[in-house]
Every structure is written in structure tokens, then in C-alpha cells.
Design a protein around this motif. Structure first.
Motif, PDB file in Angstrom:
ATOM      1  N   ILE A  95      -6.518   4.722   5.469  1.00 42.70           N
ATOM      2  CA  ILE A  95      -5.419   4.713   4.494  1.00 42.70           C
ATOM      3  C   ILE A  95      -5.144   3.292   4.022  1.00 42.70           C
ATOM      4  CG2 ILE A  95      -2.984   5.264   4.101  1.00 42.70           C
ATOM      5  CD1 ILE A  95      -3.374   7.489   6.277  1.00 42.70           C
ATOM      6  N   ALA A  96      -4.969   2.369   4.964  1.00 39.70           N
ATOM      7  CA  ALA A  96      -4.721   0.973   4.590  1.00 39.70           C
ATOM      8  C   ALA A  96      -5.925   0.383   3.864  1.00 39.70           C
ATOM      9  CB  ALA A  96      -4.371   0.145   5.826  1.00 39.70           C
ATOM     10  N   GLU A  97      -7.124   0.774   4.284  1.00 38.47           N
ATOM     11  CA  GLU A  97      -8.336   0.288   3.617  1.00 38.47           C
ATOM     12  C   GLU A  97      -8.397   0.792   2.175  1.00 38.47           C
ATOM     13  OE1 GLU A  97     -11.442   1.692   6.167  1.00 38.47           O
ATOM     14  OE2 GLU A  97     -10.934   0.265   7.750  1.00 38.47           O
ATOM     15  N   ALA A  98      -8.024   2.050   1.965  1.00 37.20           N
ATOM     16  CA  ALA A  98      -8.038   2.621   0.611  1.00 37.20           C
ATOM     17  C   ALA A  98      -7.043   1.908  -0.294  1.00 37.20           C
ATOM     18  CB  ALA A  98      -7.730   4.117   0.664  1.00 37.20           C
ATOM     19  N   ILE A  99      -5.872   1.605   0.243  1.00 33.80           N
ATOM     20  CA  ILE A  99      -4.867   0.886  -0.546  1.00 33.80           C
ATOM     21  C   ILE A  99      -5.403  -0.493  -0.932  1.00 33.80           C
ATOM     22  CG2 ILE A  99      -2.582  -0.197  -0.489  1.00 33.80           C
ATOM     23  CD1 ILE A  99      -1.721   2.187   1.331  1.00 33.80           C
ATOM     24  N   ARG A 100      -5.985  -1.205   0.036  1.00 34.37           N
ATOM     25  CA  ARG A 100      -6.537  -2.527  -0.264  1.00 34.37           C
ATOM     26  C   ARG A 100      -7.658  -2.431  -1.296  1.00 34.37           C
ATOM     27  NH1 ARG A 100      -4.777  -3.989   4.789  1.00 34.37           N
ATOM     28  NH2 ARG A 100      -6.430  -2.927   5.908  1.00 34.37           N
ATOM     29  N   TYR A 101      -8.545  -1.452  -1.122  1.00 34.88           N
ATOM     30  CA  TYR A 101      -9.670  -1.262  -2.038  1.00 34.88           C
ATOM     31  C   TYR A 101      -9.159  -1.052  -3.469  1.00 34.88           C
ATOM     32  CZ  TYR A 101     -13.580   1.068  -4.339  1.00 34.88           C
ATOM     33  OH  TYR A 101     -14.550   1.424  -5.225  1.00 34.88           O
ATOM     34  N   TYR A 102      -8.215  -0.136  -3.613  1.00 38.11           N
ATOM     35  CA  TYR A 102      -7.668   0.138  -4.938  1.00 38.11           C
ATOM     36  C   TYR A 102      -6.940  -1.096  -5.490  1.00 38.11           C
ATOM     37  CZ  TYR A 102      -4.759   2.024  -8.624  1.00 38.11           C
ATOM     38  OH  TYR A 102      -4.141   2.227  -9.827  1.00 38.11           O
ATOM     39  N   LYS A 133       6.125  -3.036  -7.826  1.00 38.67           N
ATOM     40  CA  LYS A 133       4.948  -2.689  -8.623  1.00 38.67           C
ATOM     41  C   LYS A 133       3.794  -2.259  -7.713  1.00 38.67           C
ATOM     42  CE  LYS A 133       1.684  -4.759 -11.953  1.00 38.67           C
ATOM     43  NZ  LYS A 133       0.445  -4.629 -11.179  1.00 38.67           N
ATOM     44  N   ALA A 134       3.531  -3.045  -6.679  1.00 42.28           N
ATOM     45  CA  ALA A 134       2.430  -2.740  -5.759  1.00 42.28           C
ATOM     46  C   ALA A 134       2.712  -1.466  -4.958  1.00 42.28           C
ATOM     47  CB  ALA A 134       2.176  -3.918  -4.823  1.00 42.28           C
ATOM     48  N   VAL A 135       3.964  -1.244  -4.594  1.00 40.90           N
ATOM     49  CA  VAL A 135       4.333  -0.022  -3.878  1.00 40.90           C
ATOM     50  C   VAL A 135       4.036   1.197  -4.736  1.00 40.90           C
ATOM     51  CG1 VAL A 135       6.338   1.348  -3.150  1.00 40.90           C
ATOM     52  CG2 VAL A 135       6.051  -0.961  -2.297  1.00 40.90           C
ATOM     53  N   LYS A 136       4.441   1.153  -5.993  1.00 36.68           N
ATOM     54  CA  LYS A 136       4.210   2.285  -6.898  1.00 36.68           C
ATOM     55  C   LYS A 136       2.713   2.543  -7.071  1.00 36.68           C
ATOM     56  CE  LYS A 136       5.170   4.141 -11.504  1.00 36.68           C
ATOM     57  NZ  LYS A 136       4.018   5.014 -11.361  1.00 36.68           N
ATOM     58  N   GLU A 137       1.956   1.481  -7.314  1.00 36.63           N
ATOM     59  CA  GLU A 137       0.510   1.631  -7.495  1.00 36.63           C
ATOM     60  C   GLU A 137      -0.139   2.234  -6.254  1.00 36.63           C
ATOM     61  OE1 GLU A 137       0.173  -2.234 -10.486  1.00 36.63           O
ATOM     62  OE2 GLU A 137      -0.389  -2.438  -8.363  1.00 36.63           O
ATOM     63  N   ALA A 138       0.198   1.701  -5.092  1.00 33.34           N
ATOM     64  CA  ALA A 138      -0.407   2.162  -3.842  1.00 33.34           C
ATOM     65  C   ALA A 138      -0.021   3.604  -3.534  1.00 33.34           C
ATOM     66  CB  ALA A 138       0.005   1.244  -2.692  1.00 33.34           C
ATOM     67  N   LEU A 139       1.253   3.910  -3.652  1.00 37.46           N
ATOM     68  CA  LEU A 139       1.711   5.251  -3.307  1.00 37.46           C
ATOM     69  C   LEU A 139       1.171   6.293  -4.284  1.00 37.46           C
ATOM     70  CD1 LEU A 139       3.242   6.768  -1.184  1.00 37.46           C
ATOM     71  CD2 LEU A 139       5.363   6.269  -2.400  1.00 37.46           C
ATOM     72  N   ASP A 140       1.151   5.960  -5.561  1.00 34.39           N
ATOM     73  CA  ASP A 140       0.562   6.878  -6.543  1.00 34.39           C
ATOM     74  C   ASP A 140      -0.905   7.151  -6.219  1.00 34.39           C
ATOM     75  OD1 ASP A 140       2.910   7.176  -8.007  1.00 34.39           O
ATOM     76  OD2 ASP A 140       2.317   5.762  -9.588  1.00 34.39           O
ATOM     77  N   ILE A 142      -2.431   7.058  -3.166  1.00 40.41           N
ATOM     78  CA  ILE A 142      -2.717   7.754  -1.906  1.00 40.41           C
ATOM     79  C   ILE A 142      -1.938   9.045  -1.702  1.00 40.41           C
ATOM     80  CG2 ILE A 142      -3.362   5.611  -0.729  1.00 40.41           C
ATOM     81  CD1 ILE A 142      -0.587   5.788   0.727  1.00 40.41           C
ATOM     82  N   ILE A 143      -0.929   9.331  -2.502  1.00 41.57           N
ATOM     83  CA  ILE A 143       0.013  10.401  -2.185  1.00 41.57           C
ATOM     84  C   ILE A 143      -0.653  11.770  -2.020  1.00 41.57           C
ATOM     85  CG2 ILE A 143       0.726  10.864  -4.570  1.00 41.57           C
ATOM     86  CD1 ILE A 143       3.067  10.847  -1.526  1.00 41.57           C
ATOM     87  N   ASP A 144      -1.593  12.127  -2.874  1.00 48.81           N
ATOM     88  CA  ASP A 144      -2.216  13.446  -2.755  1.00 48.81           C
ATOM     89  C   ASP A 144      -3.037  13.577  -1.478  1.00 48.81           C
ATOM     90  OD1 ASP A 144      -1.018  14.289  -5.109  1.00 48.81           O
ATOM     91  OD2 ASP A 144      -2.758  13.762  -6.350  1.00 48.81           O
TER      92      ASP A 144
END
Length: 162
Positions: A95-102, A133-140, A142-144
Motif C-alpha cells: 500500500i505504501a509502495e503504491a502510494i509512493r509509486y503513484y 493535495k497529496a492526501v487527496k491524490e494518494a487516497l483517490d 488507493i481507495i478502491d
């Protein structure tokens, strides 16, 4: 629906010296998706306090998901990852890796994130960035997938295949 706890790690926010916009972004996104925010708290950047609150939300409130914001950078006061690691039984690094990647597709500074994600008993804990801004991008982003992971974790489904 899933029950959520939100923790903002911010020395200034905990003293009322700065408005916590990131925690509000998390709450807004989750409520629009049908999640129930059980508790939202702003704490100072203190490893012991953050760990204690994660344990309380997981063990006592029995939330399905804890999302943190802030405290994942290089500052000596940034201890959210350490607090999270302290309380997790199992880590969920993807999950953390996916957020960093994106996030790297948006800014090279994403490589400076020390965020982690893991599981304590039946609760998933995910560290999100500190800026709204980063919270919105990350959560959008990974949320699904988070939703599906929570279904598996809580036993609401056992099927991962599409």
C-alpha cells in the motif's frame, strides 16, 4: 460499511496553531464513499501518543481502518512510521509502495516519504502524506483497492480473483 479512525500527526495542529486541512480531506473522501468516521484526532508528533491512539482505535473502538496524515518525512519529529510499525502484527508494504509509486509521477520528492502500512489484529493502518493535495491524490488512488483489502481482512469476502 467500514468504520474508520483518522489521526493527524502535527505539533502545531495539536496546539491549535494550524488548521488541519489534511484530516478533513480524508474525512470528506471517506464519507462520500460511505465509510463511517468513528474518531478523528489531532496529536503531537510523539511516537508514544500516536502508538497509544492506534492501539485504542484498533483494540477498543474496533475500527476497520486507521488513516494517519503527517509525520512521515525526514524531520526528527516525524515518527508516524515508527509508531505504526510498533503496533502492527503484520506489515502490508504494497500500500505504501503504491502510494509512493503513484506520487512519484507527480513529484520526485515522493521518494522522501517514509510512510508504512500494516495490520493490527483486524485493523488496517495506512500512513498518508501530510499535505491536503497529496492526501487527496494518494487516497483517490488507493481507495478502491483498500476497500477490497478491508473486505478480505474483515472476512466479508474471501475471493481475490476478478
Amino acid at each position: 460499511m467500514f468504520r474508520v479512525g483518522i489521526i493527524t500527526a502535527s505539533d502545531k495542529g495539536s496546539k491549535g496553531e494550524r488548521e488541519d486541512l489534511s484530516g478533513k480531506v480524508i474525512s470528506d473522501i471517506l464519507e462520500r464513499k460511505g465509510y463511517i468516521v468513528e474518531k478523528y484526532i489531532i496529536l503531537p508528533d510523539n511516537e508514544e501518543d500516536l502508538s497509544r491512539e492506534m492501539i485504542h482505535m484498533s483494540d477498543d473502538l474496533k475500527v476497520d481502518l486507521i488513516l494517519t496524515t503527517g509525520g512521515t518525512g525526514f524531520s526528527k519529529r516525524d515518527v508516524t512510521p515508527e509508531a505504526t510499525i510498533n503496533v502492527c502484527d503484520r506489515m502490508a508494504p504494497g500500500i505504501a509502495e503504491a502510494i509512493r509509486y503513484y506520487s512519484l509521477s507527480i513529484t520526485p520528492r515522493a521518494m522522501l516519504s517514509r510512510a508504512v502500512s500494516g495490520i493490527r489484529k483486524d485493523t488496517l493502518i495506512v500512513n498518508l502524506p501530510g499535505s491536503p493535495k497529496a492526501v487527496k491524490e494518494a487516497l483517490d488512488y488507493i481507495i478502491d483497492s483498500l476497500h477490497h483489502g478491508l473486505e478480505i481482512l474483515t472476512g466479508r469476502t474471501g475471493e481475490c480473483a476478478r
